[in-house]
Design a protein around this motif. Structure first.
Motif, short mmCIF file in Angstrom:
data_model
loop_
_atom_site.label_atom_id
_atom_site.label_comp_id
_atom_site.label_asym_id
_atom_site.label_seq_id
_atom_site.Cartn_x
_atom_site.Cartn_y
_atom_site.Cartn_z
N ASP A 73 0.81 -1.22 0.00
CA ASP A 73 0.00 0.00 0.00
C ASP A 73 0.85 1.27 0.00
N ILE A 74 2.17 1.13 -0.04
CA ILE A 74 3.04 2.31 -0.08
C ILE A 74 2.99 2.91 -1.48
N GLU A 75 2.54 4.15 -1.59
CA GLU A 75 2.45 4.83 -2.89
C GLU A 75 3.63 5.74 -3.13
N GLU A 76 4.17 6.33 -2.07
CA GLU A 76 5.33 7.22 -2.21
C GLU A 76 6.37 6.84 -1.17
N ASN A 77 7.62 6.80 -1.60
CA ASN A 77 8.73 6.44 -0.73
C ASN A 77 9.93 7.28 -1.16
N PRO A 78 9.88 8.59 -0.87
CA PRO A 78 10.88 9.52 -1.42
C PRO A 78 12.32 9.22 -1.03
N LYS A 79 12.54 8.60 0.12
CA LYS A 79 13.90 8.26 0.54
C LYS A 79 14.31 6.86 0.05
N ASP A 80 13.42 6.21 -0.71
CA ASP A 80 13.71 4.88 -1.22
C ASP A 80 14.12 3.94 -0.09
N LEU A 81 13.36 3.99 0.99
CA LEU A 81 13.64 3.12 2.13
C LEU A 81 13.44 1.66 1.74
N THR A 82 14.22 0.78 2.33
CA THR A 82 13.99 -0.66 2.19
C THR A 82 13.51 -1.19 3.54
N PHE A 83 12.81 -2.30 3.51
CA PHE A 83 12.18 -2.79 4.73
C PHE A 83 12.55 -4.25 4.98
N THR A 84 12.90 -4.52 6.23
CA THR A 84 13.16 -5.88 6.68
C THR A 84 12.06 -6.25 7.67
N GLU A 85 11.31 -7.30 7.35
CA GLU A 85 10.21 -7.71 8.22
C GLU A 85 10.69 -8.77 9.21
N LEU A 86 10.49 -8.48 10.49
CA LEU A 86 10.93 -9.35 11.58
C LEU A 86 9.79 -9.55 12.56
#
Length: 322
Positions: free
Chosen positions: A195-208
């Motif tokens: 559901d992320i439409e904008e991610n200006p910092k181009d963050l990456t995500f690790t799910e834990l």
């Protein structure tokens, strides 16, 4: 927060009876509190009499459930007792039994869940438990061992978030509040990474797993984590004040995560609930909560109409997701 309760069957009431305990711990000694609990054995003092001023006392009682042994309920019980309310805590090591036992009539109510979880439970179990009033809310935030301000979060930063649906949505809400991402309109408490439409910092995500995130807080591969501040071990000395950004405990986006006292519709008019609610507002109870959680969990008393409106919303969302 949900597992299953059905098969525990006829022996449950005997088990509940065996686990009942009355606590008479002096306020001010300090105590621990963990998340959520169920109250039982409530009494309301009622005075009546004839013309000579003679009166009588009648004590009401409630049996309420919890999924953890929370020490601040000792303070609730003591304050309530002073006002004619006897509180008995029933600790059930489960996330379904506290609701199913209320539905069956074995318990009068519970105090272990937020309304997002309650709505999901009702939908999945064709039940109709209702929230009466809010009790506490856990503070969530974005934390980093190396970064001191939100502005210093680098482009492409790797951020750990919980891997379960409810907590993941809450973490994404914290990031949106920080203007780090924009979620699809209407995603709300059901939001996912999709559901992320904008991610200006181009963050990456690790799910834990949420409970393991604090253990990996210092992992050099992670720039920051989003998790409830109460998940950190006290030895880590991390509080909500250390967050780069924290949720708004009174905001609409956080209300769905407020813990509540809940019961069946038929029992909602019991006058004992008013006594219990007043006990939660006693300064000694708030002090007991703060002594245990250092601001990680706070007392939250939301207006009834606002709570019911929020519950209607999350109930509709739970139905649409099923």
């Amino acid at each position: 927060m949900a597992e299953t309760a059905g098969a525990q069957g006829s022996g449950i009431r005997e088990e509940l009876a065996g686990r009942r305990r009355k606590r008479n711990i002096l306020l001010g000694v300090g105590a621990g509190v963990a998340a959520i609990a169920v109250v039982a054995g409530v009494t309301l003092a009622v005075t009546g009499g004839d013309g000579d001023g003679a009166g009588s006392e009648e004590r009401l009682s409630l049996r309420l459930a919890t999924s953890e042994d929370n020490a601040y309920f000792d303070a609730v019980a003591e304050v309530a007792g002073e006002n004619g309310l006897d509180v008995d805590w029933v600790n059930l090591d489960d996330w379904v039994l506290p609701n199913s036992e209320v539905s069956s009539g074995a318990l009068d109510g519970n105090a272990f869940q937020h309304i997002r979880f309650l709505a999901t439970y009702n939908e999945q179990n064709d039940d109709d438990i209702v929230p009466l009033f809010t009790t506490v809310v856990t503070r969530w935030g974005l934390f980093s061992p190396e970064i001191d301000s939100l502005e210093d979060l680098p482009d492409g930063a790797n951020v750990a978030i919980p891997d379960d649906a409810a907590n993941s949505a809450r973490a994404l809400g914290v990031l949106e509040r920080a203007d780090l991402i924009t979620l699809r309109e209407g995603a709300g408490g059901l939001a996912s990474l999709d559901d992320i439409e904008e991610n200006p910092k181009d963050l990456t995500f690790t799910e834990l797993q949420a409970t393991t995130i604090p253990q990996q807080y210092d992992d050099p591969s992670l720039d920051a984590v989003v998790v409830g501040s109460n998940y950190f071990d006290p030895s880590q000395e991390i509080t909500i004040e250390d967050a780069l950004v924290a949720d708004d405990p009174t905001g609409d986006e956080t209300l769905q995560y407020a813990n509540v006292i809940a019961t069946t519709p038929d029992n909602a008019d019991n006058p004992a609930w008013d006594v219990l609610r007043e006990a939660y507002d006693d300064p000694r109870v708030e002090e007991a909560i703060d002594e245990e959680h250092f601001g990680r969990m706070i007392r939250l008393d939301i207006e009834d109409d606002r709570l019911q409106k929020a519950f209607e919303t999350v109930t509709e969302e739970a139905a649409s997701a099923s």
